[in-house]
Each structure stands twice: as C-alpha cells, then as structure tokens.
Design a protein around this motif. Structure first.
Motif, short mmCIF file in Angstrom:
data_model
loop_
_atom_site.label_atom_id
_atom_site.label_comp_id
_atom_site.label_asym_id
_atom_site.label_seq_id
_atom_site.Cartn_x
_atom_site.Cartn_y
_atom_site.Cartn_z
N GLY A 6 0.75 -1.24 0.00
CA GLY A 6 0.00 0.00 0.00
C GLY A 6 0.78 1.29 0.00
O GLY A 6 0.77 2.02 -0.94
N ARG A 7 1.47 1.58 1.09
CA ARG A 7 2.16 2.86 1.20
C ARG A 7 3.49 2.87 0.46
O ARG A 7 4.15 3.88 0.36
N GLY A 8 3.91 1.73 -0.01
CA GLY A 8 5.21 1.66 -0.67
C GLY A 8 6.33 1.53 0.34
O GLY A 8 6.12 1.14 1.48
N THR A 9 7.55 1.85 -0.08
CA THR A 9 8.72 1.74 0.77
C THR A 9 8.54 2.53 2.06
O THR A 9 8.21 3.71 2.03
N HIS A 10 8.79 1.85 3.20
CA HIS A 10 8.63 2.56 4.47
C HIS A 10 9.46 1.88 5.55
O HIS A 10 9.54 0.66 5.59
N PHE A 11 10.05 2.72 6.42
CA PHE A 11 10.86 2.22 7.53
C PHE A 11 10.37 2.83 8.83
O PHE A 11 9.88 3.96 8.85
N THR A 12 10.52 2.08 9.89
CA THR A 12 10.13 2.59 11.21
C THR A 12 11.05 3.73 11.62
O THR A 12 10.60 4.80 12.03
N ASP A 13 12.36 3.49 11.52
CA ASP A 13 13.36 4.50 11.87
C ASP A 13 14.66 4.13 11.18
O ASP A 13 14.71 3.19 10.38
N ARG A 14 15.74 4.85 11.50
CA ARG A 14 17.01 4.59 10.81
C ARG A 14 17.58 3.22 11.16
O ARG A 14 18.19 2.56 10.31
N SER A 15 17.39 2.78 12.39
CA SER A 15 17.89 1.47 12.78
C SER A 15 17.20 0.37 11.97
O SER A 15 17.84 -0.57 11.49
N HIS A 16 15.89 0.50 11.81
CA HIS A 16 15.15 -0.47 11.00
C HIS A 16 15.63 -0.44 9.55
O HIS A 16 15.82 -1.49 8.92
N ALA A 17 15.86 0.75 9.02
CA ALA A 17 16.38 0.87 7.66
C ALA A 17 17.72 0.16 7.52
O ALA A 17 18.01 -0.50 6.51
N GLY A 18 18.56 0.27 8.57
CA GLY A 18 19.84 -0.40 8.55
C GLY A 18 19.71 -1.91 8.54
O GLY A 18 20.48 -2.62 7.87
N GLU A 19 18.72 -2.43 9.26
CA GLU A 19 18.49 -3.87 9.27
C GLU A 19 18.07 -4.37 7.90
O GLU A 19 18.51 -5.42 7.43
N VAL A 20 17.19 -3.60 7.25
CA VAL A 20 16.76 -3.97 5.89
C VAL A 20 17.95 -3.91 4.93
O VAL A 20 18.16 -4.80 4.10
N ARG A 41 25.45 13.14 9.87
CA ARG A 41 25.23 12.34 11.06
C ARG A 41 24.21 11.22 10.82
O ARG A 41 24.28 10.15 11.40
N GLY A 42 23.22 11.47 9.94
CA GLY A 42 22.12 10.53 9.80
C GLY A 42 22.48 9.17 9.28
O GLY A 42 21.73 8.21 9.47
N GLY A 43 23.62 9.03 8.62
CA GLY A 43 24.01 7.73 8.10
C GLY A 43 24.54 6.77 9.14
O GLY A 43 24.52 5.55 8.93
N VAL A 44 24.99 7.28 10.27
CA VAL A 44 25.61 6.41 11.27
C VAL A 44 24.62 5.43 11.90
O VAL A 44 24.93 4.24 12.05
N PRO A 45 23.40 5.86 12.29
CA PRO A 45 22.44 4.89 12.85
C PRO A 45 22.02 3.82 11.84
O PRO A 45 21.61 2.73 12.24
N VAL A 46 22.10 4.12 10.56
CA VAL A 46 21.80 3.12 9.53
C VAL A 46 23.00 2.19 9.36
O VAL A 46 22.85 0.98 9.18
#
Length: 216
Positions: A6-20, A41-46
C-alpha cells in the motif's frame, strides 16, 4: 516492518532501515578487508546494523560538500579528512575566486570541528586496500554520496560501495556512475524527501553518533 505494499517503501526508523539494508549486503559478510562508513550524522544509525551484520568495523566518514553560494545543492567540490579536496573544475572555473575561498574556509572549519568531535582518540581514517561501504539514510540529490565516493578513493579504498535504503531514481543513477557498486533496496518513483519514507526521522545528535561508534 518493512512495507512494500500500500504505502510503498517505508521504515520505522534509521535502525530499521539499517536492518533492511544489511540483508542486501550479505555478500560482504566475514571479509577482513571491509569497513562500513556512516556519513554523519544521519548515516551512522543506519550503518551500525549493517556493520554488526557483516561483522565489520564501523567508522565515520566526514565529508563536506563545497556548494555554490547561491545554489548550495550544486557542488564545485568536496572536502574530506586528511586534507583531501575533490574539485569539479567545470563548476569551480565559473565562480569568483573570493567566493570559492570563502566556501572552502567555512567548510574546512566545519569539517575540522566534526572530525575532532566524532573521531576523538581514533586514529586518522585510512582506507588503503579496503572495501569501503559508505552508508547514508537515503539519497535525495546524491551530491554528498558522490563526494564521499571520491573522498574514499583519495583515502586509498580499492572498492567503494554506496549502500542506502532508499533513493530518488535520478540520483541513484548518478551515484551508480561514481561508485563501484550501489546497493539500494528501493527507488520509489514518487520521491520528494528522504524523511517521507520513515515513521520516525529525528535529527541525529552528536551524542547518538558517538555512542554508536563506541560500540562499533
């Protein structure tokens, strides 16, 4: 969970995006020549979950894009650690020298500040002979990622991989032309901003970056 319906690509937060993202780069797991670099800075949690999954060291890559004063998204070069400077002569040659000097001075000061803040007692970043996997939380224009690729090469990386969870399709093409490999699970046609693909997208703090680096 990762939503491709439905909504297409979606992540809970940066940590979740990193897991994917980690699941998309498993081919680099267990190699002793791989290093994962989060763009501050935003790339580090991913990057942290990616490094953990690959059992690779996590480090930070500080890159400052040199933007045209009246059009900051247009880069005439970039700065990286160790005095690395990448030039785009086609753009820089059209700028008044005083404007170039002012931007370089400003961005050099900011790069120095961030390097001191994030590296602390860590030795200078040395990528000689390494496979550098550069991670960010997404690609909008891709300008910073392209600059990061060039900086990584100047620091000695033999292979430069850009890994992002989501990207604007046009920007993805530009980064593919610069890097040796690009890993990106999703490039939605309707892309307005990286934040639209996250439920939670707060500004990453220095404290968070330092905590992740300490455990990586």
């Amino acid at each position: 969970m990762f939503d491709t319906g439905g909504r297409g690509t979606h992540f809970t937060d940066r940590s979740h995006a990193g897991e994917v993202l980690a699941a998309a780069v498993t081919g680099y797991a267990g190699r002793d020549d791989v290093i994962v670099l989060g763009l501050v800075r935003g790339g580090v949690p991913v990057a942290a979950p990616v490094a953990a999954a690959l059992k690779a060291p996590l480090d930070v890559l500080v890159v400052r894009k040199l933007g045209v004063p009246w059009a900051p998204e247009v880069a005439f070069g970039a700065l990286g650690p160790g005095g690395v400077r990448v030039r785009n002569d086609d753009v820089e040659s059209r700028l008044p020298p005083r404007d170039v000097a002012a931007v370089v001075e400003q961005e050099t000061a900011e790069l120095t500040r961030r390097e001191r803040r994030y590296r602390g007692d860590r030795p200078p970043l040395d990528l000689a002979g390494r496979v550098a996997i550069i991670v960010d939380d997404g690609l909008a224009t891709g300008a910073t990622a392209r600059a990061a690729v060039e900086v990584a090469r100047r620091l000695g990386a033999v292979t430069v991989v850009v890994a992002v969870p989501v990207a604007a399709p046009d920007s993805l093409l530009l980064v593919r032309a610069a890097a040796d490999e690009v890993v990106c699970p999703a490039a939605p046609a309707r892309f307005m901003a990286v934040s639209q693909f996250y439920d939670e997208f707060p500004q990453t703090t220095d404290t968070e970056v330092l905590a992740l680096l300490a455990t990586g």
